[in-house]
Design a protein around this motif. Sequence first.
Motif, PDB file in Angstrom:
ATOM      1  N   THR A 147       4.790   2.453  -3.575  1.00 43.80           N
ATOM      2  CA  THR A 147       5.607   3.540  -3.015  1.00 43.80           C
ATOM      3  C   THR A 147       4.832   4.381  -1.986  1.00 43.80           C
ATOM      4  OG1 THR A 147       5.056   4.926  -4.928  1.00 43.80           O
ATOM      5  CG2 THR A 147       7.067   3.631  -5.068  1.00 43.80           C
ATOM      6  N   PRO A 174       1.542   4.098  -6.855  1.00 45.66           N
ATOM      7  CA  PRO A 174       2.021   5.158  -5.963  1.00 45.66           C
ATOM      8  C   PRO A 174       1.102   5.327  -4.761  1.00 45.66           C
ATOM      9  CG  PRO A 174       1.211   6.069  -8.058  1.00 45.66           C
ATOM     10  CD  PRO A 174       0.880   4.612  -8.053  1.00 45.66           C
ATOM     11  N   GLU A 176      -1.676   6.773  -2.642  1.00 45.16           N
ATOM     12  CA  GLU A 176      -2.931   7.418  -3.032  1.00 45.16           C
ATOM     13  C   GLU A 176      -3.013   8.858  -2.529  1.00 45.16           C
ATOM     14  OE1 GLU A 176      -2.313   4.927  -1.027  1.00 45.16           O
ATOM     15  OE2 GLU A 176      -4.006   4.342   0.232  1.00 45.16           O
ATOM     16  N   ARG A 177      -2.059   9.246  -1.643  1.00 47.16           N
ATOM     17  CA  ARG A 177      -2.078  10.618  -1.135  1.00 47.16           C
ATOM     18  C   ARG A 177      -1.348  11.577  -2.077  1.00 47.16           C
ATOM     19  NH1 ARG A 177       0.109   8.527   4.324  1.00 47.16           N
ATOM     20  NH2 ARG A 177      -1.577   7.126   4.877  1.00 47.16           N
ATOM     21  N   LYS A 206      -5.270  -0.912  -0.540  1.00 55.50           N
ATOM     22  CA  LYS A 206      -4.957  -2.298  -0.184  1.00 55.50           C
ATOM     23  C   LYS A 206      -5.476  -3.302  -1.221  1.00 55.50           C
ATOM     24  CE  LYS A 206      -5.629  -5.593   3.596  1.00 55.50           C
ATOM     25  NZ  LYS A 206      -4.359  -6.277   3.354  1.00 55.50           N
ATOM     26  N   VAL A 209      -3.044  -3.438  -3.983  1.00 54.46           N
ATOM     27  CA  VAL A 209      -1.783  -4.053  -3.546  1.00 54.46           C
ATOM     28  C   VAL A 209      -1.961  -5.570  -3.406  1.00 54.46           C
ATOM     29  CG1 VAL A 209      -0.109  -4.189  -1.652  1.00 54.46           C
ATOM     30  CG2 VAL A 209      -0.926  -1.950  -2.423  1.00 54.46           C
ATOM     31  N   GLY A 225       7.649   1.880   2.437  1.00 59.43           N
ATOM     32  CA  GLY A 225       6.565   2.425   3.254  1.00 59.43           C
ATOM     33  C   GLY A 225       6.821   2.115   4.716  1.00 59.43           C
ATOM     34  N   SER A 226       5.751   1.998   5.481  1.00 56.84           N
ATOM     35  CA  SER A 226       5.911   1.776   6.924  1.00 56.84           C
ATOM     36  C   SER A 226       6.260   0.310   7.203  1.00 56.84           C
ATOM     37  CB  SER A 226       4.623   2.168   7.637  1.00 56.84           C
ATOM     38  OG  SER A 226       3.559   1.399   7.128  1.00 56.84           O
ATOM     39  N   ILE A 229       3.472  -2.592   7.133  1.00 55.46           N
ATOM     40  CA  ILE A 229       3.016  -2.921   5.762  1.00 55.46           C
ATOM     41  C   ILE A 229       4.160  -3.598   4.996  1.00 55.46           C
ATOM     42  CG2 ILE A 229       1.903  -2.031   3.676  1.00 55.46           C
ATOM     43  CD1 ILE A 229       0.231  -1.585   6.219  1.00 55.46           C
ATOM     44  N   PHE A 247      11.109  -2.009   2.061  1.00 51.07           N
ATOM     45  CA  PHE A 247      11.824  -1.065   2.934  1.00 51.07           C
ATOM     46  C   PHE A 247      10.823  -0.382   3.853  1.00 51.07           C
ATOM     47  CE2 PHE A 247      14.176  -1.873  -0.859  1.00 51.07           C
ATOM     48  CZ  PHE A 247      15.421  -2.206  -0.345  1.00 51.07           C
ATOM     49  N   GLY A 248      11.156  -0.336   5.134  1.00 51.46           N
ATOM     50  CA  GLY A 248      10.196   0.127   6.120  1.00 51.46           C
ATOM     51  C   GLY A 248      10.614   1.390   6.847  1.00 51.46           C
ATOM     52  N   GLY A 249      10.080   1.544   8.034  1.00 46.71           N
ATOM     53  CA  GLY A 249      10.243   2.761   8.818  1.00 46.71           C
ATOM     54  C   GLY A 249      11.589   2.855   9.510  1.00 46.71           C
ATOM     55  N   ALA A 250      11.733   3.868  10.364  1.00 40.37           N
ATOM     56  CA  ALA A 250      13.056   4.147  10.916  1.00 40.37           C
ATOM     57  C   ALA A 250      12.968   4.932  12.211  1.00 40.37           C
ATOM     58  CB  ALA A 250      13.862   4.956   9.901  1.00 40.37           C
ATOM     59  N   PHE A 386       7.470  10.428  12.739  1.00 44.38           N
ATOM     60  CA  PHE A 386       7.295  10.953  11.377  1.00 44.38           C
ATOM     61  C   PHE A 386       6.682  12.354  11.411  1.00 44.38           C
ATOM     62  CE2 PHE A 386       6.825   9.727   6.759  1.00 44.38           C
ATOM     63  CZ  PHE A 386       8.130   9.289   6.658  1.00 44.38           C
TER      64      PHE A 386
HETATM   65  P1  NAD Z   1       2.402   3.237   4.169  1.00 46.19           P
HETATM   66  O1  NAD Z   1       2.998   1.962   4.621  1.00 46.19           O
HETATM   67  O2  NAD Z   1       1.145   3.698   4.835  1.00 46.19           O
HETATM   68  O3  NAD Z   1       2.049   3.160   2.609  1.00 46.19           O
HETATM   69  C1  NAD Z   1       2.997   2.767   1.641  1.00 46.19           C
HETATM   70  C2  NAD Z   1       2.278   2.111   0.479  1.00 46.19           C
HETATM   71  O4  NAD Z   1       1.592   0.946   0.947  1.00 46.19           O
HETATM   72  C3  NAD Z   1       1.244   3.000  -0.184  1.00 46.19           C
HETATM   73  O5  NAD Z   1       1.322   2.841  -1.580  1.00 46.19           O
HETATM   74  C4  NAD Z   1      -0.075   2.475   0.365  1.00 46.19           C
HETATM   75  O6  NAD Z   1      -1.146   2.619  -0.540  1.00 46.19           O
HETATM   76  C5  NAD Z   1       0.212   0.998   0.619  1.00 46.19           C
HETATM   77  N1  NAD Z   1      -0.547   0.461   1.751  1.00 46.19           N
HETATM   78  C6  NAD Z   1      -0.903   1.121   2.881  1.00 46.19           C
HETATM   79  N2  NAD Z   1      -1.587   0.303   3.705  1.00 46.19           N
HETATM   80  C7  NAD Z   1      -1.644  -0.904   3.096  1.00 46.19           C
HETATM   81  C8  NAD Z   1      -2.207  -2.169   3.467  1.00 46.19           C
HETATM   82  N3  NAD Z   1      -2.845  -2.344   4.621  1.00 46.19           N
HETATM   83  N4  NAD Z   1      -2.073  -3.196   2.617  1.00 46.19           N
HETATM   84  C9  NAD Z   1      -1.421  -3.027   1.440  1.00 46.19           C
HETATM   85  N5  NAD Z   1      -0.885  -1.866   1.041  1.00 46.19           N
HETATM   86  C10 NAD Z   1      -0.984  -0.811   1.855  1.00 46.19           C
HETATM   87  O7  NAD Z   1       3.545   4.357   4.265  1.00 46.19           O
HETATM   88  P2  NAD Z   1       3.424   5.918   4.045  1.00 46.19           P
HETATM   89  O8  NAD Z   1       2.703   6.515   5.204  1.00 46.19           O
HETATM   90  O9  NAD Z   1       2.935   6.234   2.673  1.00 46.19           O
HETATM   91  O10 NAD Z   1       4.965   6.334   4.101  1.00 46.19           O
HETATM   92  C11 NAD Z   1       5.653   6.629   5.282  1.00 46.19           C
HETATM   93  C12 NAD Z   1       6.470   5.445   5.762  1.00 46.19           C
HETATM   94  O11 NAD Z   1       7.376   5.032   4.758  1.00 46.19           O
HETATM   95  C13 NAD Z   1       7.345   5.775   6.977  1.00 46.19           C
HETATM   96  O12 NAD Z   1       7.285   4.703   7.877  1.00 46.19           O
HETATM   97  C14 NAD Z   1       8.735   5.914   6.396  1.00 46.19           C
HETATM   98  O13 NAD Z   1       9.789   5.667   7.310  1.00 46.19           O
HETATM   99  C15 NAD Z   1       8.696   4.884   5.318  1.00 46.19           C
HETATM  100  N6  NAD Z   1       9.693   5.121   4.307  1.00 46.19           N
HETATM  101  C16 NAD Z   1      10.744   4.252   4.220  1.00 46.19           C
HETATM  102  C17 NAD Z   1      11.742   4.458   3.284  1.00 46.19           C
HETATM  103  C18 NAD Z   1      12.895   3.499   3.173  1.00 46.19           C
HETATM  104  O14 NAD Z   1      13.548   3.490   2.131  1.00 46.19           O
HETATM  105  N7  NAD Z   1      13.174   2.706   4.180  1.00 46.19           N
HETATM  106  C19 NAD Z   1      11.668   5.554   2.420  1.00 46.19           C
HETATM  107  C20 NAD Z   1      10.579   6.418   2.521  1.00 46.19           C
HETATM  108  C21 NAD Z   1       9.592   6.188   3.467  1.00 46.19           C
END
Ligand code: NAD
Length: 499
Positions: A147, A174, A176-177, A206, A209, A225-226, A229, A247-250, A386
């Motif tokens: 997440t 979850p 780490e932040r 990572k 994960v 997340g983004s 990733i 699910f990713g970014g927007a 963001f």
């Molecule tokens: P992030 O992708 O940096 O991190 C998400 C998760 O992935 C974290 O648990 C993190 O530890 C892990 N992670 C990060 N880098 C990784 C790597 N290289 N390899 C494996 N795992 C890794 O995202 P974030 O900054 O925590 O959250 C913001 C992003 O999430 C935004 O792009 C936002 O749009 C998106 N988001 C999407 C939804 C949705 O439902 N579509 C909902 C909320 C947030």
Amino acid sequence: MQELGHWINGAHVAGTSGRTADVMNPATGEVQAKVALASVAEMNAAIDGAAKAQVAWAATNPQRRARVMMKFADLINEHMDELAELVSREHGKTLPDGRGDVQRGLEVIEVCMGAPTLLKGEYMNDGGPGIDLYSMRQPLGVVAGITPFNFPAMIPLWKMGPALASGNAMILKPSERCPSTSLRLAELIKEAGLPDGVLQVVNGDKEAVDTILDNETIQAVGFVGSTPIAQYIYGRACTNGKRAQCFGGAKNHMIIMPDADMDKAADALVGAGFGAAGERCMAISVAVPVGDKTADALIERLVPRIEALKVGPYTAGADVDYGPVITAQAKERIGGLVNSGVEQGAKLVVDGRDFSMQGYEDGFFVGPSLFDNVTPHMDIYKEEIFGPVLSTVRTQSYEEALDLVMTNQYGNGTSIFTADGDTARDFANKVNVGMVGINFPIPVPLSYFTFGGWKKSAFGDLNQYGPDAFRFYTKTKTVTARWFSGIKDGGEFAFKAMD
Ligand code: NAD
């Protein structure tokens, strides 16, 4: 300094990898805790523990599992303020927004109280001569939830509720932040009756994960997340034979038609663009007025509203509109993108770049910015910022506005403000975006529908929560049965409870 470990087999355990990450206080810029980052061995041990616990949990009948959800919902309500504060302390969002974060997760747990209805399967009597067919929905085994930072309560609850109610065990990793809320939710669901080991909260980065993605016991991965990733995790999980929904970014657009109520549209844009400092995947980051008159009227209304926004720490009281962004790097990146917008020719109507929060100069506060005359080739349009930055792309017709939304790489949410039902209906029918608002800026569906974007906002084919989540976290088994003879006498006369 507070040290945060993992939640394994029903108890807090310290990390043993020797690696930690800083958990910041975004309002002050200080490190407020260190969170353990799991090693390969720690993650694999947690998965083994979950696999052992899952067997008895899967055999626990669905209504008993649902009762754990009922008690869990009670406990979340009871601890609402405490959970909201945990969210705000690590994320920086305001307390009312922190409560909203918990509330929208709680609503998914409420749907999980009715899990037995969603797990019933199908039945056909006499599909052939003396032949009955039925299908069952069975849990997958051990699944994982990974997440993001921006909804520390809501998204872990979206993951754990349907997965656990369906009879799976879950490894929750979850962000780490913002790790504390997940650890607290794990304590509460244990108090609600969840057996030890069925939910393991393993903190990490990572390395953790990748261990999840390569471990053969893990049957499914739910990621939020983004986009880069999400795409990476989807690819690696699928290659390893796992079910995945990532699910990713927007980049969410709001079209403002000339017949829209301009004051309501401006109010909606300010809330949806700047709430939570723009750190929402459903934030509106692009305003698309149709016609220059509409654009001028909109900008005229937006400017005073944006200039009046109150930025501050969550501790400053209920009238704060939004707090800091999550890290110093995020603040720097947002500033860099605003600079690029100016350099590439957009008109910066409200400039948040020099904002400094008195008494919190080291915090990650970013002032609100509003751009006009943005074009699709600019970085501020192409990238998910963001942050508290709203871009205005002027269009001359509804078709041009629709085309802008349709050709954007993302497809999470979108909205239209209009007084014309026909336009609204046409937009909802045609647009290639997963969640659509009509005179509604952030159309996050209620928990008995489902949540998911299209295009580069989601990888996989089922949505989060609602009925789709129960499909994702179960597999179907279909039985074709024929009985040649039977015992037709004798019987039980008492009306017995099934459990
Ligand atoms: P992030 O992708 O940096 O991190 C998400 C998760 O992935 C974290 O648990 C993190 O530890 C892990 N992670 C990060 N880098 C990784 C790597 N290289 N390899 C494996 N795992 C890794 O995202 P974030 O900054 O925590 O959250 C913001 C992003 O999430 C935004 O792009 C936002 O749009 C998106 N988001 C999407 C939804 C949705 O439902 N579509 C909902 C909320 C947030």
